[in-house]
Design a protein around this motif. Structure first.
Motif, mmCIF file in Angstrom:
data_model
loop_
_atom_site.group_PDB
_atom_site.id
_atom_site.type_symbol
_atom_site.label_atom_id
_atom_site.label_comp_id
_atom_site.label_asym_id
_atom_site.label_seq_id
_atom_site.Cartn_x
_atom_site.Cartn_y
_atom_site.Cartn_z
ATOM 1 N N ALA A 17 32.300 -64.013 -14.886
ATOM 2 C CA ALA A 17 33.343 -63.189 -14.262
ATOM 3 C C ALA A 17 32.872 -62.662 -12.913
ATOM 4 O O ALA A 17 33.638 -62.640 -11.946
ATOM 5 N N GLN A 18 31.624 -62.265 -12.849
ATOM 6 C CA GLN A 18 31.075 -61.769 -11.583
ATOM 7 C C GLN A 18 31.048 -62.890 -10.544
ATOM 8 O O GLN A 18 31.389 -62.674 -9.377
ATOM 9 N N HIS A 19 30.680 -64.084 -10.959
ATOM 10 C CA HIS A 19 30.652 -65.224 -10.043
ATOM 11 C C HIS A 19 32.059 -65.535 -9.535
ATOM 12 O O HIS A 19 32.251 -65.760 -8.334
ATOM 13 N N LEU A 20 33.045 -65.537 -10.440
ATOM 14 C CA LEU A 20 34.423 -65.804 -10.029
ATOM 15 C C LEU A 20 34.949 -64.719 -9.099
ATOM 16 O O LEU A 20 35.663 -65.013 -8.141
ATOM 17 N N ALA A 21 34.595 -63.471 -9.364
ATOM 18 C CA ALA A 21 35.023 -62.374 -8.491
ATOM 19 C C ALA A 21 34.415 -62.539 -7.107
ATOM 20 O O ALA A 21 35.081 -62.306 -6.088
ATOM 21 N N GLN A 22 33.171 -62.955 -7.052
ATOM 22 C CA GLN A 22 32.509 -63.176 -5.764
ATOM 23 C C GLN A 22 33.183 -64.319 -5.005
ATOM 24 O O GLN A 22 33.385 -64.226 -3.795
#
Length: 90
Positions: A44-49
């Motif tokens: 999720a953090q990667h997708l948000a980035q």
């Protein structure tokens, strides 16, 4: 020949089974659920980035377009304003 349930019921075996189940649930949480949640949070953090990066890139592209074609930008802004005004009148 009915037995009294209060005198023959062994609560220590029930407590032992509950404690054993609690340990098994805690082990399951530690071994499987916590790592899965951690992986999901990382994704999720990667997708948000990536979404943030894409939004920044598109905003930069829009600003470049506005600088290269100021009259078209003003015309679009006037058109959008006109449409919104027409919708609000109804």
């Amino acid at each position: 020949m009915a037995r009294s349930s209060s005198s023959s019921f062994d609560t220590s075996s029930v407590e032992d089974r509950i404690a054993d189940l609690r340990r098994k649930v805690e082990d399951l949480m530690e071994e499987q659920i916590t790592p899965a949640v951690s992986r999901a949070a990382g994704k999720a953090q990667h997708l948000a980035q990536r979404a943030k990066s894409t939004a920044r890139h598109e905003a930069d592209h829009a600003v470049d377009f506005m600088r290269e074609r100021p009259l078209a930008t003003v015309a679009v802004a006037v058109g959008v304003g006109f449409l919104i005004a027409q919708l609000l009148r109804r």
